[in-house]
Design an enzyme around this catalytic site. Structure first.
Site, PDB file in Angstrom:
ATOM      1  N   PRO A  18       0.843  -1.203   0.000  1.00 58.59           N
ATOM      2  CA  PRO A  18       0.000   0.000   0.000  1.00 58.59           C
ATOM      3  C   PRO A  18       0.878   1.253   0.000  1.00 58.59           C
ATOM      4  O   PRO A  18       1.977   1.250   0.558  1.00 58.59           O
ATOM      5  CB  PRO A  18      -0.790  -0.112   1.313  1.00 58.59           C
ATOM      6  CG  PRO A  18      -0.668  -1.542   1.728  1.00 58.59           C
ATOM      7  CD  PRO A  18       0.644  -2.017   1.209  1.00 58.59           C
ATOM      8  N   LYS A  19       0.391   2.296  -0.635  1.00 57.82           N
ATOM      9  CA  LYS A  19       1.091   3.592  -0.606  1.00 57.82           C
ATOM     10  C   LYS A  19       0.479   4.426   0.506  1.00 57.82           C
ATOM     11  O   LYS A  19      -0.679   4.821   0.438  1.00 57.82           O
ATOM     12  CB  LYS A  19       0.982   4.316  -1.943  1.00 57.82           C
ATOM     13  CG  LYS A  19       1.836   5.584  -2.010  1.00 57.82           C
ATOM     14  CD  LYS A  19       1.731   6.243  -3.358  1.00 57.82           C
ATOM     15  CE  LYS A  19       2.722   7.410  -3.447  1.00 57.82           C
ATOM     16  NZ  LYS A  19       2.520   8.398  -2.363  1.00 57.82           N
TER      17      LYS A  19
END
Length: 378
Positions: A55-56
């Site tokens: 995930p960013k």
């Protein structure tokens, strides 16, 4: 290993003593600060094999250097973040290996989602304000890479191996320290991309499993959620390497239902040539712009004729803090000034104060934009 860079040492409050070499805060395989590895934006996740997806996180990029009791937190632009997040020092000492370097993100979570806006007030010069916010909205640290462990420099080690070592040392991590989830399955990453947007995640990052850590290089891939809007270009900032000749960023605004223009962000993805072209394009819009654009009204207090300082330096060399005697314009500066254009010691009068008040309009009006670097308001 060389001595700690002087600038980083100064910034964390342990500057070098004149006549002595700079102090060494940490003894690790490499010294802070270092440039973080960056990501290039793409429109879709890669479809071939050999990728690690994460995930960013929507926060402040932060590298953590720990050597015993010494913990340094470095920002993406190589500056210390320690004083702005004092609540992280204890948990980092408690949960990280005794000697290590990690890459990750400082985030704040509220009401079940990440709140990037809550991070911005933390970059504040007043320690009391920082500690108040640390108690009200405590930050967390999400680790996603391990660059050094003990005497081992892991930057040349494959990403897959670095991830395994990171999971081994942070397998028992607990809030406010977190280990980012990862997957090698593209379908899972695509699900994250769609499902996590409501929780404040900024997208998905992809890294080659056999890739090494490359400081300053765009060796990762990021796929971000796309949100578009037609915005008003209400101002700009000069580029740090081309003040007066190249635009650094455009300041964007949106009108609300009552017709009030609000600052909503910036855009800065321009080539060097395009930055120069923008100077000429924006030039016609700058004439008397301060008095015709909506944000100027919010700085009306600075235009009061009794609100300016006399602008001269008093005897003794300190900045003059006198103000005019009142709105009638008849007051005089009561401190004795040493301006070069007047005889030393002569008091400055209303004319000097009015001129300074007009100059103060342009200086202070930039504060309504909430930016650190003074912009030129269109």
């Amino acid at each position: 290993m060389g001595p700690l860079p002087v600038g980083f040492s100064d910034a964390v409050g342990r500057g070098p003593v004149p006549g002595r070499p700079p102090p060494r805060l940490v003894r690790l395989p490499f010294d802070p600060p270092i440039e973080p590895m960056l990501a290039k934006a793409t429109d879709a996740l890669p479809v071939d094999d050999g990728w690690l997806f994460e995930p960013k996180w929507d926060g402040f990029r932060a590298l953590v250097f720990r050597d015993g009791d010494e913990v340094l937190i470095q920002s993406r632009d190589l500056k210390p973040l320690d004083r702005y997040f004092p609540e992280l020092a204890g948990p980092l000492r408690e949960q990280l290996p005794t000697r290590c370097v990690l890459d990750g993100e400082v985030v704040i979570a509220r009401d079940g989602r990440l709140d990037f806006e809550a991070l911005l007030p933390r970059i504040h010069p007043a320690e009391s304000r920082v500690r108040l916010l640390a108690a009200e909205t405590p930050a967390s640290y999400v680790a996603w890479d391990l660059l050094a462990l003990g005497d081992d420099d892991l930057r040349a080690v494959a990403q897959e191996d670095r991830r395994d070592r990171l999971a081994a040392v942070l397998g028992d991590a607990h809030p406010p320290i977190h280990l980012t989830p990862t997957t090698t399955e593209r379908d899972v990453a695509a699900d994250w991309f769609d499902r996590f947007e409501g929780a404040g995640r900024d997208g998905v990052v992809a890294k080659r499993l056999d890739g090494r850590y490359q400081p300053g290089k765009r060796a990762m891939i990021k796929v971000k959620h796309q949100r578009t809007a037609d915005c008003v270009v209400a101002g700009f900032r000069w580029h740090k390497n081309g003040p007066g000749t190249h635009i650094g960023s455009l300041l964007l605004g949106l009108f609300d239902g009552d017709g009030v223009l609000h600052h909503v962000g910036i855009t800065a993805s321009f080539t060097w040539d395009r930055r120069a072209e923008l100077v000429a394009e924006l030039a016609p819009l700058r004439a008397d712009a301060l008095y015709s654009q909506p944000w100027a009204a919010r700085a009306a207090w600075a235009r009061r004729p009794w609100g300016g300082r006399c602008g001269r330096r008093p005897v003794g060399g300190q900045s003059c803090s006198c103000r005019r005697g009142g709105p009638g314009g008849r007051g005089r500066c009561r401190r004795r000034c040493s301006g070069r254009s007047r005889a030393r010691g002569r008091a400055c009068g209303p004319a000097e104060t009015r001129g300074a008040a007009r100059r103060a309009v342009r200086r202070r009006a930039v504060r309504v934009l909430g930016v650190v670097e003074p912009p030129l308001v269109l």
